[in-house]
Design a protein around this motif. Sequence first.
Motif, PDB file in Angstrom:
ATOM      1  N   TYR A 169       0.826  -1.204   0.000  1.00  0.00           N
ATOM      2  CA  TYR A 169       0.000   0.000   0.000  1.00  0.00           C
ATOM      3  C   TYR A 169       0.864   1.261   0.000  1.00  0.00           C
ATOM      4  CZ  TYR A 169      -4.127   2.859   0.588  1.00  0.00           C
ATOM      5  OH  TYR A 169      -5.128   3.771   0.373  1.00  0.00           O
TER       6      TYR A 169
ATOM      7  N   THR B  58     -10.349   2.822  -0.381  1.00  0.00           N
ATOM      8  CA  THR B  58      -9.655   1.539  -0.544  1.00  0.00           C
ATOM      9  C   THR B  58     -10.544   0.383  -0.119  1.00  0.00           C
ATOM     10  OG1 THR B  58      -7.504   2.570  -0.123  1.00  0.00           O
ATOM     11  CG2 THR B  58      -7.633   0.177   0.111  1.00  0.00           C
TER      12      THR B  58
ATOM     13  N   VAL C  95      -3.402  -0.425   5.670  1.00  0.00           N
ATOM     14  CA  VAL C  95      -3.748   0.812   4.951  1.00  0.00           C
ATOM     15  C   VAL C  95      -3.678   2.002   5.901  1.00  0.00           C
ATOM     16  CG1 VAL C  95      -5.626   2.061   3.798  1.00  0.00           C
ATOM     17  CG2 VAL C  95      -5.186  -0.341   3.231  1.00  0.00           C
TER      18      VAL C  95
END
Length: 372
Positions: free
Chosen positions: A230, A244, A255
Amino acid sequence: MPRKKWWGLAALAVTVALVAAGCGSSNKSSSSTSAGASTSSGNSNVKGSIAVLLPDTQSSVRWEQFDRKYLDQAFTAAGIKHTITNAQGDPGTQRTQAEQALTNGAKVILLVDLDPGSGKSIISLAHARGAKVIDYDRLTLGGGADYYVSFDNVAVGKLQGQGLVNCIKQQGIKSPTVAELNGSPTDNNATLFAQGYNSVLKPMYANGTFKKGPNQSVPDWDNQKALTIYEQMLQQTKNNIQATLAANDGLANSVISAETSHKVKPVPVTGQDATAEGIQHILAGQQCMTVYKAVKKESDAAANVAIALAKGQTPNAPDQTKNGSVQTPSVLLTPVAVTKANINDTVIKDGFLTKSQICVGKFAKFCSSAGL
């Protein structure tokens, strides 16, 4: 996937536990709670014992925190001899665990495979030894298991996709670039999740409502690898990601960690498994939603099938799942989307999580405003 390092005393303790289990009388019960093995025996007029083969501790915390406990309770209550082992992400270890269980008389294997190839080899071995196999939570593609117990995993993905859409609309984000952080490419469930959420997102990409951003699978559901992936997505897009789709809570945490380290504003992100961490992120506004798959219901359903097979009975499996050219008798359960609005009515009400597990540290302040 990382391997556990066993210190000398821990290794000795596990060895002693395994030897004791192998030598124990059928009139006694014994158990070990280590991640490597757990054995219990009880009085029962059954044709054989049950062996549970768990996959790892990396893909989800559920295997050791919940599945092991619930399955052990169900089999112990039924008075059925059973073993529960965890391969810690090593297909060779899982194969060895299967061989040992079959040698010790297991007639039912409850399998959570690590990949289709190694799973199929275990199923073939079990069938050659006259044992029945239940694919638990994950379907072993082409494996030929006798039964399958899981959640409707395409439905899981649809809940994630719709959850992300809802969150984007609620936050008033226009024409967002959406990244997708998928699960392991060797896990059929990850494929089914993606099938579900892409059925929601693809029309949004096609009509221009959303823009399709980076899309990558995470090997072995490894959260550290997800963090690296990420961070690379953020670098490649110059932080131009507005939402996302993360396939589970562990990936969602990666994330959130990447956003923090890059000092970018948190974007809508999804999850799955309703972990304490995932619920905390939802309360803090860092995660939109998660998917609650009631592990107790799933483990009880699997235990019922396994116990019936151990007793030589035909289990109740009302559903069918296509696996290659065959239809596998199945028990498929219904997942539930969890947002800030229904935490109390889902994971708290069911006793899956407690307020004391969620409302700790910096997250405590968010609980009262959410009615927890």
